[in-house]
Write an enzyme that holds these catalytic residues in place. Structure first.
Site, PDB file in Angstrom:
ATOM      1  N   PRO A 144       0.906  -1.097   0.031  1.00  0.00           N
ATOM      2  CA  PRO A 144       0.206  -0.025  -0.058  1.00  0.00           C
ATOM      3  C   PRO A 144       0.893   1.312  -0.002  1.00  0.00           C
ATOM      4  O   PRO A 144       1.595   1.390   0.931  1.00  0.00           O
ATOM      5  CB  PRO A 144      -0.766  -0.023   1.215  1.00  0.00           C
ATOM      6  CG  PRO A 144       0.113  -1.085   2.124  1.00  0.00           C
ATOM      7  CD  PRO A 144       0.656  -1.817   1.404  1.00  0.00           C
ATOM      8  N   ASP A 163       5.951   2.026   2.283  1.00  0.00           N
ATOM      9  CA  ASP A 163       5.125   1.120   2.093  1.00  0.00           C
ATOM     10  C   ASP A 163       4.465   1.229   3.371  1.00  0.00           C
ATOM     11  O   ASP A 163       4.889   1.320   4.487  1.00  0.00           O
ATOM     12  CB  ASP A 163       5.998  -0.089   2.123  1.00  0.00           C
ATOM     13  CG  ASP A 163       5.114  -1.494   2.351  1.00  0.00           C
ATOM     14  OD1 ASP A 163       3.779  -1.417   2.734  1.00  0.00           O
ATOM     15  OD2 ASP A 163       5.553  -2.589   2.053  1.00  0.00           O
ATOM     16  N   HIS A 164       3.133   1.577   3.512  1.00  0.00           N
ATOM     17  CA  HIS A 164       2.372   1.827   4.539  1.00  0.00           C
ATOM     18  C   HIS A 164       2.362   0.654   5.577  1.00  0.00           C
ATOM     19  O   HIS A 164       1.957   0.843   6.716  1.00  0.00           O
ATOM     20  CB  HIS A 164       1.031   2.450   4.230  1.00  0.00           C
ATOM     21  CG  HIS A 164       0.314   3.405   5.292  1.00  0.00           C
ATOM     22  ND1 HIS A 164       1.134   3.863   6.258  1.00  0.00           N
ATOM     23  CD2 HIS A 164      -0.516   4.319   5.120  1.00  0.00           C
ATOM     24  CE1 HIS A 164       0.316   4.797   7.054  1.00  0.00           C
ATOM     25  NE2 HIS A 164      -0.336   5.137   6.329  1.00  0.00           N
ATOM     26  N   ARG A 165       2.518  -0.398   5.082  1.00  0.00           N
ATOM     27  CA  ARG A 165       2.576  -1.772   6.089  1.00  0.00           C
ATOM     28  C   ARG A 165       3.760  -1.651   6.997  1.00  0.00           C
ATOM     29  O   ARG A 165       3.570  -2.024   8.156  1.00  0.00           O
ATOM     30  CB  ARG A 165       2.962  -2.876   5.417  1.00  0.00           C
ATOM     31  CG  ARG A 165       1.498  -3.284   4.577  1.00  0.00           C
ATOM     32  CD  ARG A 165       1.848  -4.651   3.605  1.00  0.00           C
ATOM     33  NE  ARG A 165       3.129  -4.274   2.549  1.00  0.00           N
ATOM     34  CZ  ARG A 165       3.660  -5.194   1.855  1.00  0.00           C
ATOM     35  NH1 ARG A 165       2.989  -6.630   1.971  1.00  0.00           N
ATOM     36  NH2 ARG A 165       4.840  -5.204   1.286  1.00  0.00           N
TER      37      ARG A 165
END
Length: 472
Positions: A266, A442-444
């Site tokens: 994401p 990367d929003h993770r």
């Protein structure tokens, strides 16, 4: 007697297979042969250049001898493990036929006359990979009248005749047909012995103009009259208004990587516009510094150092997502990727352990990376193991963008064009050199706060580059 001869030939002729020159690569395209049959080769001599999904690589041969046979022509995509060249390691010691290609006693039929020009062995119907047996060329004799019937059917306007047996085609041609969505059974073969060529597949992919059906019959005739003309391996023109380009090599790898990244990680992208006037002054001063003599100094060098300092201040951003083990892997090293546009497409080589390098060392690494990429000599190892990347879209006059993460990495910094713009400086509007930075992450792995801190630190260093000293 026969067994002794076969054993002798097997020891005399050695085969060199397409190696896996990268991390799990399955195929490579032969770009150029540096040797021809009859040439003497030595251990370690480069015999060809191949292009994988990651880079162009030169292949050295691991033994001495005389080239006996090149199994594939230039422009052919070959699977890893297939034999690409046979070498006579004991020239002048008897029969010149390699052990891998004896004619079977049960099939005494003569071989067809060799065509003019360079014609490769049909892999899968000719010489086996490393066996002493030779696969029977079933259907070859029958395929000739089948091909003639197919051509006649096309000329009569009845369409292509589908042969009853499996169409004859090399593995790369079958792959091309599969990629283009072409059924080989509907393709009219023009090659020697009814073999389907790349030209035949490309011809089958062309839309048929309703107003001019005659060229359909003329195409096989033209191909048959000039078999030595090279196939359009890269670009196929369809009509006068479209061009079809087969997706392979670096472009194929880029497409797969970007789709995988975009739909796996994401993405979040943040932007900041910053006054880099002081950085540009520092660049000018460093160019005159004797300690930087012999290396290229440019804004990218300071930006790269700024990002490395920002990562040192925010080490959590330098991480990777392990989906299989459901773990976040913190990296205690920085392999700094630099996106490079090359004639073969976009590649992202990286500077190993960039965090440990001084400014002169980093400048030298950047210069070597760029020159190697321009020459098309970047190795797969140089593109493996990256942790974060910089892409400089400013060289194209672009202000900014929303970069997609390199697979397996946590962040990518896009640098826009540096332009002279009106800027409020010390309470007054003055012309200043300004650029826009964009950080995708990367929003993770990276929350908005962490991503913002990293981007803000990079901007702060570029605004006041003395922070390279105070923060480092």
């Amino acid at each position: 007697m026969t067994t002794m001869t076969d054993t002798s030939n097997a020891a005399r002729f050695r085969e060199f297979k397409m190696p896996d020159v990268g991390e799990g690569l399955t195929e490579a395209e032969i770009l150029k042969w540096y040797v021809q049959p009859g040439d003497t080769v030595t251990d370690g001599q480069v015999v060809c250049e191949v292009e994988t999904a990651k880079a162009a690589v030169e292949l050295p041969i691991p033994f001495d001898g005389v080239v006996h046979e090149l199994r594939f022509p230039e422009g052919t995509t070959v699977d890893v493990g297939q034999v690409i060249i046979a070498v006579d390691v004991a020239p002048g010691s008897g029969d010149a036929a390699p052990a891998a290609a004896p004619a079977p006693a049960a099939q005494p039929e003569p071989e067809p006359e060799a065509p003019k020009g360079r014609q490769p062995v049909l892999v899968g119907y000719g010489v086996a990979e490393s066996s002493t047996k030779r696969r029977a060329r079933k259907g070859t004799a029958a395929s000739v009248p089948a091909a003639a019937a197919a051509i006649q059917g096309e000329m009569n306007g009845h369409g292509a005749v589908v042969p009853e047996s499996r169409p004859l085609a090399k593995p790369p041609v079958r792959k091309l047909a599969k990629d283009l969505g072409i059924d080989l059974a509907t393709v009219v073969p023009t090659g020697e012995g009814g073999i389907i060529t790349r030209e035949d597949v490309h011809a089958a992919a062309k839309p048929v103009p309703a107003q001019a059906p005659a060229p359909i019959a003329a195409a096989p005739v033209a191909a048959e009259a000039a078999p030595e003309a090279p196939a359009p391996a890269v670009v196929t023109t369809v009509g006068a208004r479209e061009t079809r380009i087969p997706v392979k090599g670096v472009r194929k790898a880029i497409a797969q990587a970007m789709v995988g990244s975009a739909f796996t990680a994401p993405h979040v992208t943040e932007f900041v516009t910053v006054d880099v006037t002081r950085t540009m002054k520092l660049v000018a001063e460093l160019k005159e510094d004797k300690d930087m003599a012999g290396v290229r100094v440019n804004p990218l060098l300071i930006i790269a150092k700024a990002l490395l300092v920002a990562i040192k201040r925010n080490p959590e951003v330098n991480a990777a997502w392990d989906e299989a083990n459901q773990e976040i892997v913190q990296k205690h090293y920085v392999n700094l990727g630099i996106a490079a546009a090359t004639p073969r497409g976009l590649i992202v080589p990286n500077i190993k352990d960039a965090h440990e390098q001084t400014l002169p060392q980093l400048a030298a690494s950047l210069g070597e990376l760029v020159s190697t990429a321009r020459e098309g000599k970047t190795s797969p190892a140089a593109m493996a193991g990256g942790t974060v990347t910089i892409t400089n879209v400013g060289v194209f006059g672009v202000d900014t963008g929303t970069p997609i993460l390199n697979p397996g990495e946590s962040a990518i910094l896009a640098v826009g064009a540096i332009k002279l713009q009106p800027w409020v400086h010390k309470g007054k509007v003055k012309p200043r050199q300004v650029t826009t930075l964009a950080l995708s992450f990367d929003h993770r792995l990276v929350d908005g706060e962490l991503g913002s801190k990293v981007l803000a630190d990079v901007a702060a260093i570029l605004e006041r580059p003395k922070r390279l000293i105070t923060w480092a």
